[in-house]
Design a protein around this motif. Structure first.
Motif, PDB file in Angstrom:
ATOM      1  N   LYS A 176      -8.147   9.760  -4.168  1.00 17.41           N
ATOM      2  CA  LYS A 176      -9.011   8.725  -3.581  1.00 17.41           C
ATOM      3  C   LYS A 176     -10.245   9.373  -2.974  1.00 17.41           C
ATOM      4  CE  LYS A 176      -5.585   5.450  -1.862  1.00 17.41           C
ATOM      5  NZ  LYS A 176      -5.167   4.801  -0.607  1.00 17.41           N
ATOM      6  N   SER A 204       3.714   6.611  -0.067  1.00 18.93           N
ATOM      7  CA  SER A 204       3.793   7.155   1.296  1.00 18.93           C
ATOM      8  C   SER A 204       5.223   7.122   1.813  1.00 18.93           C
ATOM      9  CB  SER A 204       2.904   6.344   2.244  1.00 18.93           C
ATOM     10  OG  SER A 204       1.565   6.446   1.838  1.00 18.93           O
ATOM     11  N   ASP A 225       0.547   4.137  -2.675  1.00 20.09           N
ATOM     12  CA  ASP A 225       0.198   5.498  -2.241  1.00 20.09           C
ATOM     13  C   ASP A 225       1.390   6.449  -2.198  1.00 20.09           C
ATOM     14  OD1 ASP A 225      -2.342   4.564  -1.939  1.00 20.09           O
ATOM     15  OD2 ASP A 225      -2.301   4.442   0.241  1.00 20.09           O
ATOM     16  N   ASP A 238       0.831  -1.210   0.000  1.00 20.97           N
ATOM     17  CA  ASP A 238       0.000   0.000   0.000  1.00 20.97           C
ATOM     18  C   ASP A 238       0.869   1.266   0.000  1.00 20.97           C
ATOM     19  OD1 ASP A 238      -2.670   1.360   0.467  1.00 20.97           O
ATOM     20  OD2 ASP A 238      -1.525   2.077   2.187  1.00 20.97           O
ATOM     21  N   ASP A 239       1.966   1.248   0.760  1.00 29.45           N
ATOM     22  CA  ASP A 239       2.823   2.436   0.806  1.00 29.45           C
ATOM     23  C   ASP A 239       3.502   2.690  -0.534  1.00 29.45           C
ATOM     24  OD1 ASP A 239       2.119   3.129   3.370  1.00 29.45           O
ATOM     25  OD2 ASP A 239       3.753   2.031   4.322  1.00 29.45           O
ATOM     26  N   ARG A 247       5.246   5.880   7.999  1.00 22.83           N
ATOM     27  CA  ARG A 247       4.342   4.835   8.510  1.00 22.83           C
ATOM     28  C   ARG A 247       4.780   4.531   9.926  1.00 22.83           C
ATOM     29  NH1 ARG A 247      -0.411   2.559   7.288  1.00 22.83           N
ATOM     30  NH2 ARG A 247       0.097   2.470   5.078  1.00 22.83           N
TER      31      ARG A 247
END
Ligand code: FPP
Ligand code: MG
Length: 320
Positions: free
Chosen positions: A229, A87, A85, A81-82, A90
């Motif tokens: 999103k 990102s 996204d 997911d990171d 975390r």
């Protein structure tokens, strides 16, 4: 029934087990620096397994094994997911994609999926098979979200997506915890409790993207709308005839804003908070948890029900 101290002991054992798995990864695969994953974060899936097991009259040791698999699969999904996204932060630390690059992070996520399945195989071949199916559903949910990027998704599509991407692992955790108790006849009810808890958890997570401070949440804020999103607060605002034009215009300016220009995202976030749409999304999360209450009340250990219900409510009222 277990006490809070008993739960802390269980969490410590789950954490130790995860460290054992992490220590088994060849350091050459991550450059020998800090391990690719460490610690448990909020341990939401683990706490859920433990408290549900109490309400079923199950053994803590069995729930702990289910929790280890769930946390490994969850961590794998976060590594992926990171990357999806982009990102950088975390659990208050730089993400693996930030430290080692996108490719290493994707591949480490794959490795963690295989480790999660290996741990599930040790529980039973059936637990391994069902985790495999759940991982497939999580990927399907993440793909639905990816395909929905920069599109005005409706409620139905959104709820299907969060049920798969986040609800599914909570559902698996609940079903497997139940399967290891002496009441496998309650699997369907437990699966429903898990799905509701997971989807509600995701709704609260999406609200935090608009409300929280990264120094508190340990991850970036305003990521969702910046990345196109559409989450429940935005869907609710788009459904409001008095505001849909303004919200739509803000989404358009967000889509065309140069990278790093947070102005439209900040304006949209302020509007969603001030007009009560983030509160309404949290309310929806709360009502999903409350939908699980009659199912929890029907579980065999009535004295454990308040602990499980309160925990589920903290999942949706958290601020990090
Ligand atoms: C967090 O979403 C991510 C998930 C709940 C799971 C995403 C699933 C995948 C990427 C599929 C791959 C799955 C496996 C098991 C390898 P978020 O971005 O809304 O939350 P965040 O704010 O914490 O980043
Ligand atoms: Mg994310």
């Amino acid at each position: 029934m277990e006490t809070a101290a008993g739960t802390a002991d269980s969490i410590a054992r789950i954490d130790a087990e995860l460290s054992r798995v992490a220590a088994g990864i060849d350091p050459r695969l991550y450059g020998g620096g800090p391990r690719p994953f460490e610690g448990l974060g909020k341990a939401s899936r683990s706490r859920f397994a433990l408290l549900l097991s109490d309400a079923l009259g199950g053994e803590r040791a069995a729930a702990e094994r289910v929790a280890v698999c769930a946390e490994l699969a969850h961590t794998a999904s976060l590594l992926h997911d990171d990357c999806v996204d982009l990102s950088a932060l975390r659990r208050g630390r730089p993400t693996l994609n930030e430290r080692l690059g996108m490719n290493a992070s994707i591949l480490m996520g794959d490795l963690l999926v295989s480790l999660a399945l290996e741990e599930a195989w040790k529980i039973s071949p059936a637990a391994c098979r069902s985790l495999l199916e759940s991982v497939g559903k999580m990927v399907k949910g993440a793909l639905l979200e990816e395909r929905a990027r920069r599109r005005r998704t409706g409620r139905e599509e959104f709820f299907e997506m969060i049920a798969l991407k986040t609800g599914e692992l909570f559902r698996w955790t609940a079903v497997e915890t139940c399967g290891r108790s002496s009441r496998p006849d309650l699997i369907e009810a437990c699966g429903r409790i898990g799905s509701l808890a997971g989807s509600a958890f995701q709704l609260a997570d999406d609200v935090l993207d608009f409300e929280s401070d990264p120094s508190f949440s340990g991850k970036d804020s305003l990521k969702d709308i910046s990345e196109g999103k559409v989450t429940l607060p935005v869907i609710l605002a788009l459904e409001d005839p008095a505001l849909s034009g303004e919200v739509s215009a803000l989404l358009d300016s967000l889509a065309s804003a140069p990278p790093g220009d947070l102005e439209p995202a900040l304006r949209l976030a302020a509007l969603l908070r001030e007009r009560g749409f983030t509160a309404a999304a949290r309310e929806k999360a709360s009502s999903m948890i409350k939908e699980a209450f009659p199912l929890i009340d029907a579980l065999p250990v009535r004295a454990a029900a308040p602990g499980l219900k309160n925990f589920l409510l903290t999942l949706v009222h958290r601020n990090a």
